[in-house]
Design a protein around this motif. Structure first.
Motif, PDB file in Angstrom:
ATOM      1  N   ASP A  30      80.304  70.881  30.213  1.00 48.90           N
ATOM      2  CA  ASP A  30      80.104  72.328  30.278  1.00 48.90           C
ATOM      3  C   ASP A  30      78.891  72.637  31.163  1.00 48.90           C
ATOM      4  N   ILE A  31      78.925  73.793  31.815  1.00 53.57           N
ATOM      5  CA  ILE A  31      77.800  74.167  32.691  1.00 53.57           C
ATOM      6  C   ILE A  31      76.886  75.177  32.002  1.00 53.57           C
ATOM      7  N   ASP A  32      77.415  76.353  31.673  1.00 53.77           N
ATOM      8  CA  ASP A  32      76.613  77.426  31.083  1.00 53.77           C
ATOM      9  C   ASP A  32      76.004  76.988  29.754  1.00 53.77           C
ATOM     10  N   GLY A  33      74.696  77.007  29.668  1.00 49.77           N
ATOM     11  CA  GLY A  33      74.019  76.679  28.424  1.00 49.77           C
ATOM     12  C   GLY A  33      73.818  75.196  28.203  1.00 49.77           C
TER      13      GLY A  33
ATOM     14  N   GLY B 267      78.755  69.596  25.618  1.00 46.61           N
ATOM     15  CA  GLY B 267      78.581  71.044  25.570  1.00 46.61           C
ATOM     16  C   GLY B 267      77.428  71.439  24.679  1.00 46.61           C
ATOM     17  N   ASP B 268      77.258  72.759  24.541  1.00 43.39           N
ATOM     18  CA  ASP B 268      76.116  73.274  23.784  1.00 43.39           C
ATOM     19  C   ASP B 268      76.497  74.223  22.673  1.00 43.39           C
ATOM     20  N   SER B 269      77.778  74.660  22.615  1.00 45.58           N
ATOM     21  CA  SER B 269      78.163  75.674  21.640  1.00 45.58           C
ATOM     22  C   SER B 269      79.269  75.168  20.729  1.00 45.58           C
ATOM     23  N   VAL B 270      79.406  75.802  19.584  1.00 39.79           N
ATOM     24  CA  VAL B 270      80.484  75.421  18.661  1.00 39.79           C
ATOM     25  C   VAL B 270      81.848  75.574  19.323  1.00 39.79           C
ATOM     26  N   TRP B 271      81.969  76.510  20.265  1.00 39.14           N
ATOM     27  CA  TRP B 271      83.255  76.758  20.920  1.00 39.14           C
ATOM     28  C   TRP B 271      83.655  75.568  21.790  1.00 39.14           C
ATOM     29  N   ASP B 272      82.687  74.864  22.359  1.00 40.12           N
ATOM     30  CA  ASP B 272      82.994  73.676  23.151  1.00 40.12           C
ATOM     31  C   ASP B 272      83.703  72.627  22.301  1.00 40.12           C
ATOM     32  N   PHE B 273      83.262  72.457  21.056  1.00 41.45           N
ATOM     33  CA  PHE B 273      83.766  71.352  20.243  1.00 41.45           C
ATOM     34  C   PHE B 273      85.029  71.729  19.488  1.00 41.45           C
TER      35      PHE B 273
ATOM     36  N   TYR C 196      80.231  65.695  22.365  1.00 39.63           N
ATOM     37  CA  TYR C 196      78.834  65.395  22.072  1.00 39.63           C
ATOM     38  C   TYR C 196      77.996  66.605  22.479  1.00 39.63           C
ATOM     39  N   ALA C 197      77.095  67.005  21.601  1.00 42.52           N
ATOM     40  CA  ALA C 197      76.415  68.295  21.747  1.00 42.52           C
ATOM     41  C   ALA C 197      74.971  68.139  22.191  1.00 42.52           C
ATOM     42  N   ILE C 198      74.551  69.134  22.988  1.00 40.82           N
ATOM     43  CA  ILE C 198      73.145  69.337  23.329  1.00 40.82           C
ATOM     44  C   ILE C 198      72.719  70.640  22.659  1.00 40.82           C
ATOM     45  N   ARG C 199      71.544  70.687  22.068  1.00 39.23           N
ATOM     46  CA  ARG C 199      71.134  71.866  21.304  1.00 39.23           C
ATOM     47  C   ARG C 199      70.572  72.992  22.172  1.00 39.23           C
ATOM     48  N   THR C 200      70.790  72.920  23.458  1.00 43.33           N
ATOM     49  CA  THR C 200      70.240  73.907  24.377  1.00 43.33           C
ATOM     50  C   THR C 200      70.865  75.285  24.235  1.00 43.33           C
ATOM     51  N   GLY C 201      71.990  75.397  23.535  1.00 38.36           N
ATOM     52  CA  GLY C 201      72.625  76.700  23.361  1.00 38.36           C
ATOM     53  C   GLY C 201      72.082  77.499  22.193  1.00 38.36           C
ATOM     54  N   GLY C 202      71.220  76.880  21.375  1.00 37.47           N
ATOM     55  CA  GLY C 202      70.635  77.603  20.259  1.00 37.47           C
ATOM     56  C   GLY C 202      71.386  77.461  18.951  1.00 37.47           C
ATOM     57  N   PHE C 203      72.436  76.616  18.910  1.00 37.34           N
ATOM     58  CA  PHE C 203      73.153  76.364  17.665  1.00 37.34           C
ATOM     59  C   PHE C 203      72.482  75.207  16.926  1.00 37.34           C
ATOM     60  N   SER C 204      72.587  75.229  15.590  1.00 37.02           N
ATOM     61  CA  SER C 204      71.950  74.189  14.795  1.00 37.02           C
ATOM     62  C   SER C 204      72.764  72.903  14.837  1.00 37.02           C
TER      63      SER C 204
ATOM     64  N   GLY D 218      73.753  71.198  12.295  1.00 35.35           N
ATOM     65  CA  GLY D 218      74.813  71.295  11.303  1.00 35.35           C
ATOM     66  C   GLY D 218      76.026  72.059  11.816  1.00 35.35           C
ATOM     67  N   GLU D 219      75.787  73.175  12.485  1.00 30.56           N
ATOM     68  CA  GLU D 219      76.892  73.962  13.037  1.00 30.56           C
ATOM     69  C   GLU D 219      77.671  73.170  14.080  1.00 30.56           C
ATOM     70  N   LEU D 220      76.958  72.454  14.923  1.00 34.76           N
ATOM     71  CA  LEU D 220      77.616  71.692  15.985  1.00 34.76           C
ATOM     72  C   LEU D 220      78.448  70.553  15.401  1.00 34.76           C
ATOM     73  N   ARG D 221      77.913  69.873  14.416  1.00 40.20           N
ATOM     74  CA  ARG D 221      78.672  68.795  13.780  1.00 40.20           C
ATOM     75  C   ARG D 221      79.880  69.354  13.032  1.00 40.20           C
ATOM     76  N   GLU D 222      79.699  70.456  12.339  1.00 40.87           N
ATOM     77  CA  GLU D 222      80.804  71.052  11.590  1.00 40.87           C
ATOM     78  C   GLU D 222      81.936  71.480  12.524  1.00 40.87           C
ATOM     79  N   SER D 223      81.593  71.882  13.744  1.00 43.81           N
ATOM     80  CA  SER D 223      82.611  72.315  14.696  1.00 43.81           C
ATOM     81  C   SER D 223      83.301  71.144  15.391  1.00 43.81           C
ATOM     82  N   GLY D 224      82.796  69.913  15.156  1.00 44.67           N
ATOM     83  CA  GLY D 224      83.481  68.743  15.688  1.00 44.67           C
ATOM     84  C   GLY D 224      82.658  67.821  16.552  1.00 44.67           C
ATOM     85  N   ALA D 225      81.407  68.170  16.849  1.00 50.87           N
ATOM     86  CA  ALA D 225      80.575  67.284  17.671  1.00 50.87           C
ATOM     87  C   ALA D 225      80.319  65.974  16.927  1.00 50.87           C
ATOM     88  N   ARG D 226      80.507  64.851  17.606  1.00 52.77           N
ATOM     89  CA  ARG D 226      80.316  63.550  16.971  1.00 52.77           C
ATOM     90  C   ARG D 226      78.850  63.164  16.874  1.00 52.77           C
TER      91      ARG D 226
END
Length: 217
Positions: free
Chosen positions: A10-13, A164-170, A181-189, A191-199
């Motif tokens: 992902d690019i944005d965020g 990506g950086d958002s729950v929508w990515d995952f 796999y998530a980067i926290r640069t989007g401002g999501f926690s 826990g939220e990123l893992r719950e949305s599917g980030a490994r």
């Protein structure tokens, strides 16, 4: 799991710091229609494309009556903010590491083509990526999986890792059957990123870079 052959990034965020400018531009766009939405609520929707965001935050009736006008207003409000956009630290190093690891690199964006062009200029993206996408490549954006599927098709990829950086990515990655796999640069926690599917979740691009051998093993 079959080893990944493509990094869908992902690019944005994720590569460029845009999420809060996006939220402010959407706030100003909705105000043109006398609709005042809390900026925090708009931030929670950033990562969706405009086709998904407008009904999600303002409702289906508003989408039916003003959706296209609202997206045009957002573009008007966002473009003056473009000169403020900066890449996150470690972008070039991470994209180079993906390629050195034998992965094809696709920068997956549902942004306007002219915005994506501006972002690519910030970190020499055309030289570091094998391909990229824009809003012209899909009919429905995240959390639908179309963008990820198109990104893989663009380089004849079979198995991707989605960064990506958002729950929508995952949510999109999960629907596309790909690991995220998530980067926290989007401002999501975390826990939220893992719950949305980030490994796994990382605080920065360099932190992900340091863990790349483990993720690809």
């Amino acid at each position: 799991m079959t080893r990944a052959d493509t990094a869908v990034v992902d690019i944005d965020g994720t590569l460029v710091d845009t999420n809060y400018q996006h939220a402010l531009a959407w706030f100003r766009a909705f105000r043109r229609f006398d609709v005042t939405l809390p900026v925090w609520r708009l931030h929670r929707a950033i990562g969706m494309g405009g086709d998904q965001l407008v009904p999600a935050v303002a409702g289906d009736r508003f989408e039916d009556e003003h959706g296209d006008e609202a997206r045009a207003a957002w573009k008007d409000e966002f473009e003056p903010l473009l000169p403020e956009i900066q890449p996150f630290g470690g972008v070039r190093e991470l994209l180079t590491a993906f390629r050195d690891a034998g992965l094809k690199v696709v920068l997956a964006s549902s942004g306007a083509p002219e915005h994506v062009d501006a972002y690519l200029d910030l970190f020499d993206g055309r030289e570091l990526a094998d391909a990229w996408t824009t809003s012209e490549d899909v009919d429905r954006t995240k959390p639908d999986p179309d963008l990820i599927s198109v990104a893989l098709e663009r380089v004849d990829g079979n198995v991707g890792i989605v960064i990506g950086d958002s729950v929508w990515d995952f949510r999109a990655a999960g629907r596309a059957g790909q690991a995220g796999y998530a980067i926290r640069t989007g401002g999501f926690s975390e826990g939220e990123l893992r719950e949305s599917g980030a490994r796994d979740v990382f605080d920065s691009l360099p932190e992900l870079d340091q863990a790349l051998d483990r993720l690809l093993s």
